[in-house]
Design a protein around this motif. Structure first.
Motif, PDB file in Angstrom:
ATOM      1  N   SER A  34     -37.964  15.940  12.603  1.00 32.30           N
ATOM      2  CA  SER A  34     -38.717  16.130  11.360  1.00 32.30           C
ATOM      3  C   SER A  34     -38.051  17.170  10.473  1.00 32.30           C
ATOM      4  CB  SER A  34     -40.148  16.561  11.679  1.00 32.30           C
ATOM      5  OG  SER A  34     -40.808  15.582  12.457  1.00 32.30           O
ATOM      6  N   GLU A  35     -37.596  18.274  11.078  1.00 34.52           N
ATOM      7  CA  GLU A  35     -36.918  19.311  10.304  1.00 34.52           C
ATOM      8  C   GLU A  35     -35.603  18.800   9.730  1.00 34.52           C
ATOM      9  OE1 GLU A  35     -36.478  22.637  12.876  1.00 34.52           O
ATOM     10  OE2 GLU A  35     -38.601  23.195  12.811  1.00 34.52           O
ATOM     11  N   GLY A  36     -34.838  18.055  10.562  1.00 33.47           N
ATOM     12  CA  GLY A  36     -33.575  17.504  10.085  1.00 33.47           C
ATOM     13  C   GLY A  36     -33.776  16.518   8.953  1.00 33.47           C
ATOM     14  N   GLY A  37     -34.796  15.651   9.076  1.00 32.57           N
ATOM     15  CA  GLY A  37     -35.072  14.695   8.024  1.00 32.57           C
ATOM     16  C   GLY A  37     -35.504  15.360   6.729  1.00 32.57           C
ATOM     17  N   LEU A  38     -36.289  16.453   6.839  1.00 38.94           N
ATOM     18  CA  LEU A  38     -36.725  17.163   5.643  1.00 38.94           C
ATOM     19  C   LEU A  38     -35.557  17.854   4.946  1.00 38.94           C
ATOM     20  CD1 LEU A  38     -39.092  18.017   3.886  1.00 38.94           C
ATOM     21  CD2 LEU A  38     -39.449  19.979   5.400  1.00 38.94           C
ATOM     22  N   LYS A  39     -34.676  18.483   5.718  1.00 40.96           N
ATOM     23  CA  LYS A  39     -33.497  19.126   5.129  1.00 40.96           C
ATOM     24  C   LYS A  39     -32.608  18.075   4.445  1.00 40.96           C
ATOM     25  CE  LYS A  39     -33.275  22.958   8.424  1.00 40.96           C
ATOM     26  NZ  LYS A  39     -32.531  23.587   9.542  1.00 40.96           N
ATOM     27  N   TYR A  40     -32.431  16.956   5.110  1.00 42.72           N
ATOM     28  CA  TYR A  40     -31.627  15.875   4.542  1.00 42.72           C
ATOM     29  C   TYR A  40     -32.230  15.405   3.216  1.00 42.72           C
ATOM     30  CZ  TYR A  40     -28.430  11.870   5.041  1.00 42.72           C
ATOM     31  OH  TYR A  40     -27.417  10.947   4.882  1.00 42.72           O
ATOM     32  N   LEU A  41     -33.558  15.254   3.205  1.00 40.33           N
ATOM     33  CA  LEU A  41     -34.245  14.799   1.998  1.00 40.33           C
ATOM     34  C   LEU A  41     -34.079  15.799   0.851  1.00 40.33           C
ATOM     35  CD1 LEU A  41     -36.233  12.989   0.438  1.00 40.33           C
ATOM     36  CD2 LEU A  41     -38.099  14.233   1.561  1.00 40.33           C
ATOM     37  N   PHE A  74     -21.484  20.044  -0.710  1.00 35.70           N
ATOM     38  CA  PHE A  74     -22.655  19.218  -0.382  1.00 35.70           C
ATOM     39  C   PHE A  74     -22.669  18.857   1.107  1.00 35.70           C
ATOM     40  CE2 PHE A  74     -21.710  18.510  -4.860  1.00 35.70           C
ATOM     41  CZ  PHE A  74     -22.944  18.666  -5.457  1.00 35.70           C
ATOM     42  N   HIS A  75     -22.274  19.791   1.941  1.00 38.19           N
ATOM     43  CA  HIS A  75     -22.097  19.532   3.370  1.00 38.19           C
ATOM     44  C   HIS A  75     -23.178  20.170   4.233  1.00 38.19           C
ATOM     45  CE1 HIS A  75     -20.681  23.593   2.816  1.00 38.19           C
ATOM     46  NE2 HIS A  75     -20.818  23.783   4.108  1.00 38.19           N
ATOM     47  N   VAL A  76     -24.042  21.003   3.657  1.00 34.13           N
ATOM     48  CA  VAL A  76     -24.910  21.884   4.442  1.00 34.13           C
ATOM     49  C   VAL A  76     -25.841  21.100   5.368  1.00 34.13           C
ATOM     50  CG1 VAL A  76     -26.553  23.783   4.278  1.00 34.13           C
ATOM     51  CG2 VAL A  76     -24.782  23.526   2.538  1.00 34.13           C
ATOM     52  N   TRP A  77     -26.230  19.905   4.973  1.00 30.49           N
ATOM     53  CA  TRP A  77     -27.175  19.110   5.750  1.00 30.49           C
ATOM     54  C   TRP A  77     -26.573  18.552   7.032  1.00 30.49           C
ATOM     55  CZ3 TRP A  77     -25.705  14.058   6.656  1.00 30.49           C
ATOM     56  CH2 TRP A  77     -24.661  13.574   5.860  1.00 30.49           C
ATOM     57  N   THR A  78     -25.277  18.452   7.102  1.00 31.28           N
ATOM     58  CA  THR A  78     -24.616  17.660   8.150  1.00 31.28           C
ATOM     59  C   THR A  78     -24.921  18.126   9.572  1.00 31.28           C
ATOM     60  OG1 THR A  78     -22.853  17.259   6.542  1.00 31.28           O
ATOM     61  CG2 THR A  78     -22.429  16.629   8.823  1.00 31.28           C
ATOM     62  N   PRO A  79     -24.687  19.390   9.954  1.00 31.77           N
ATOM     63  CA  PRO A  79     -24.915  19.760  11.358  1.00 31.77           C
ATOM     64  C   PRO A  79     -26.358  19.598  11.809  1.00 31.77           C
ATOM     65  CG  PRO A  79     -24.442  21.704  10.010  1.00 31.77           C
ATOM     66  CD  PRO A  79     -24.142  20.510   9.172  1.00 31.77           C
ATOM     67  N   ASP A  80     -27.328  19.947  10.957  1.00 34.41           N
ATOM     68  CA  ASP A  80     -28.735  19.818  11.345  1.00 34.41           C
ATOM     69  C   ASP A  80     -29.133  18.358  11.519  1.00 34.41           C
ATOM     70  OD1 ASP A  80     -29.346  22.583  11.331  1.00 34.41           O
ATOM     71  OD2 ASP A  80     -29.414  22.551   9.154  1.00 34.41           O
ATOM     72  N   VAL A  81     -28.674  17.494  10.627  1.00 30.79           N
ATOM     73  CA  VAL A  81     -29.001  16.067  10.733  1.00 30.79           C
ATOM     74  C   VAL A  81     -28.322  15.449  11.949  1.00 30.79           C
ATOM     75  CG1 VAL A  81     -28.698  13.832   9.618  1.00 30.79           C
ATOM     76  CG2 VAL A  81     -29.474  15.782   8.281  1.00 30.79           C
ATOM     77  N   TYR A  82     -27.070  15.780  12.186  1.00 37.54           N
ATOM     78  CA  TYR A  82     -26.357  15.215  13.326  1.00 37.54           C
ATOM     79  C   TYR A  82     -26.991  15.635  14.646  1.00 37.54           C
ATOM     80  CZ  TYR A  82     -22.376  13.313  10.705  1.00 37.54           C
ATOM     81  OH  TYR A  82     -21.580  12.568   9.872  1.00 37.54           O
TER      82      TYR A  82
END
Length: 502
Positions: free
Chosen positions: A179-186, A247-255
Motif C-alpha cells: 500500500s505504501e509503495g503504491g501510494l508513493k508510486y501514485l 524521476f527515479h525516487v519511486w523505484t526502490p520502494d515500488v520494487y
C-alpha cells in the motif's frame, strides 16, 4: 464529406489495430471468466476443505492459461504486422512502422515471461491475486499504444494507461508495504504526469497542433530557450517511466513492495516503450538535447551504482541497478545517430532476458524466506543449489557487462556509438559520459560480483536455502531466460540484423 473521410480512415485503420483489439477482447473475457468461476466455487479460507482449494487451483490454471493465450495471440498479430503495409492510423495519431512492431514484440515477450513467472511460483504461501492478469493486459495495451504514438494526446493517454495499471499492480496485495509503495508510486506519477501535460500544453500553444511531425515546422520559428523549457517539461513523464534522475525516487520502494513477477515486468517493458517514445520526441524537437540528456544519463548511472553498493535487500539492489541501467540505456540515445539508436534498441531487447532472469532466480530463492531475501542469504548456495547458482552467476556477470554475456555486447555497442558521436561534434559532456560511464561499470563490479562471491566462497548462512524445492517448470523457465544471455554474446547478429532493418 470530411466526416465520411474520417470514418473511412478509422475503418481502414482497424486492419493495423488487431493486436490492440485482441487485448481488449481478452481483458473482457478474463474478467467475465473470473466472475463465472467465482460463482461456482468460493475462494477457500482457513478451515475449508481441500475440495475448494483444488477448485481455486483449477480456476487459477484456467485464468493463467487464458492470459498466456491472449498474449500469444496478440504477439502473433504483431508478427503478422511485419509484412503488413505500414503507415498512419486513425487520422495521424498513431504510426505503425517497423520500429513499433519490434518494440511491441519486446513488451509482448516480457508480458509472456511475467505471466509464466507468476504461474510457476503460484503455489507459494502468498500467490498473486488473479485480478492482476486483466490489469497486466491493460498495461500491455497501453505499451502497444505508446510504441505507435506520434501525437501529443495519444502519448499522454497511453502513458497514463500504463501508469494507472502500474499503480494498481503495485498496491494489489493486502500488505502494508504494498500500500505504501503504491501510494508513493501514485504521488510521483501524478507529479510527473502534471509536468508532462504542462509541457505539452506549451508546445500546443507554440504550434497550434498536437502532431509531432507538424510541431517541428512550427517550432523552428520560436526561440530555442522556449523550446528547451517546453521540451524538458514534456519529457518528465517519459523520464519517469524510464526511472531516470530526477524521476527515479519511486523505484526502490515500488520494487521492494510489488510482487516479484510484476517488478520483473516493470523493470523492462515500460522502459522499452518509453525509450521509443523518447527517441521519437527528441528527433522531432528542433533543438539539441544531447548535453542535457548526457547529464541525465551520467547522474542516473552514478546515483544508481553508488546507491546499490549499500543495499542488503536483493530486490532493492536490483531497483538501484535498474536506475543505473536506464542511464546506460540512454547512452545510445545521447549519441543521436543511427548507430546509437540501434545500440539502445539492442540493449533494451537483451535486457528483457537479463533482468527477468534475475528477478525469477531471486523469487525462486526467496520461497523459503517468505518473499524476502537479503544478499547474505546467498552464502554457501553454490554447493546446495548448483544450477540456480550457475544461472545467477551468469546473470550477475551480464548485469556487470562482462564477457561472455550479452551484457558486454550491449554496453560495447552503446559506448562505441557514443565515441563515434564525440568524434563528430567534440561535445565535452559526451566525453564525460563516456569516461565516467565506463568507470561506473567498474564500480558495479563490487555489488554484482559480491553475489557470486557469497555463492561459492562463503559458508551457508543460518537460514539454509538447501531445502528449496525447484519444480521442473521453474527450472525450464530459468533455463529459457538464462541461455539467451550467453547465446546472444556469440550470436548478436540474430537481433542486430533485425534491428538494422527497422
Amino acid at each position: 464529406m470530411q466526416l465520411i473521410d474520417q470514418l473511412n480512415d478509422s475503418i481502414r485503420s482497424l486492419s493495423g489495430f488487431w493486436p490492440e483489439l485482441a487485448l481488449v477482447f481478452a481483458i473482457a473475457i478474463l474478467v467475465v471468466t473470473d466472475l463465472v468461476l467465482l460463482t461456482r466455487s468460493k475462494r477457500p479460507s482457513s478451515g475449508q476443505d481441500s475440495v475448494q482449494v483444488q477448485a481455486l487451483s483449477k480456476n487459477r490454471s484456467v485464468l493463467y492459461g487464458l492470459a498466456l493465450l491472449a498474449v500469444t495471440v496478440a504477439g502473433a498479430f504483431v508478427i503478422g504486422q511485419e509484412s503488413q503495409q505500414k503507415g498512419f492510423l486513425f487520422n495521424f495519431v498513431l504510426l505503425l512502422d517497423n520500429q513499433a512492431v519490434f518494440y511491441k514484440l519486446v513488451v509482448t515477450l516480457a508480458a509472456f515471461f511475467a505471466i509464466l513467472h507468476a504461474w510457476t511460483v503460484a503455489k507459494t504461501p502468498n500467490p498473486l491475486p488473479l485480478d492482476w492478469l486483466p490489469i497486466l493486459l491493460a498495461l500491455l495495451l497501453g505499451l502497444y499504444l505508446m510504441t505507435m504514438s506520434v501525437n501529443l494526446l495519444t502519448i499522454y493517454l497511453s502513458i497514463e494507461l500504463v501508469s494507472i495499471s502500474s499503480y494498481l499492480l503495485t498496491g494489489l496485495s493486502a500488505s502494508r508495504k504494498a500500500s505504501e509503495g503504491g501510494l508513493k508510486y501514485l504521488l510521483f506519477g501524478a507529479v510527473s504526469s502534471a509536468i508532462m501535460l504542462y509541457g505539452m500544453s506549451l508546445l500546443y500553444g507554440l504550434t497550434g497542433t498536437l502532431a509531432l511531425s507538424e510541431s517541428v515546422e512550427q517550432l523552428t520559428q520560436n526561440d530555442s530557450f522556449v523550446i528547451y523549457v517546453a521540451g524538458f517539461l514534456m519529457l518528465g513523464g517519459i523520464l519517469f517511466k524510464l526511472s531516470l534522475v530526477p524521476f527515479h525516487v519511486w523505484t526502490p520502494d515500488v520494487y521492494e513492495a510489488a510482487p516479484t513477477p510484476v517488478v520483473a515486468f516493470f523493470s523492462v517493458a515500460p522502459k522499452a516503450a518509453a525509450l521509443l517514445v523518447l527517441m521519437r520526441v527528441l528527433t522531432a524537437l528542433p533543438a539539441n538535447f544531447q548535453t542535457p540528456m548526457a547529464a541525465i544519463a551520467l547522474a542516473s548511472i552514478t546515483l544508481g551504482n553508488l546507491s546499490a553498493l549499500w543495499q542488503t535487500d536483493a530486490k532493492r539492489l536490483l531497483a538501484y541497478s535498474s536506475i543505473a541501467h536506464a542511464g546506460f540505456l540512454l547512452v545510445g540515445v545521447v549519441a543521436f545517430n543511427e548507430t546509437g539508436f540501434e545500440a539502445a534498441t539492442f540493449y533494451v531487447a537483451t535486457y528483457v532476458f537479463i533482468n527477468m532472469a534475475a528477478f525469477l532466480l531471486i523469487d525462486l530463492l526467496a520461497q523459503s524466506h517468505h518473499g524476502s531475501l537479503t544478499i547474505q542469504d546467498f552464502s554457501g548456495l553454490g554447493t546446495s543449489q548448483p544450477l540456480l547458482s550457475a544461472a545467477l552467476t551468469a546473470v550477475m556477470i551480464a548485469l556487470t557487462g562482462l564477457p561472455p554475456t550479452v551484457g558486454f555486447t550491449a554496453k560495447f555497442l552503446a559506448f562505441s556509438a557514443l565515441l563515434e558521436a564525440y568524434q563528430t561534434n567534440a561535445n565535452p559532456w559526451v566525453l564525460a559520459l563516456f569516461a565516467i560511464g565506463l568507470l561506473n561499470a567498474v564500480v558495479s563490479l563490487f555489488y554484482y560480483l559480491r553475489i557470486p562471491f557469497l555463492l561459492y566462497f562463503r559458508p551457508a548462512s543460518t537460514a539454509n536455502l538447501s531445502d528449496i524445492y525447484i519444480s521442473r517448470p521453474q527450472l525450464i523457465l530459468a533455463t529459457v531466460l538464462t541461455v539467451p544471455v550467453l547465446a546472444l554474446f556469440f550470436k548478436p547478429d540474430w537481433i542486430l540484423r533485425w534491428i538494422g532493418g527497422l
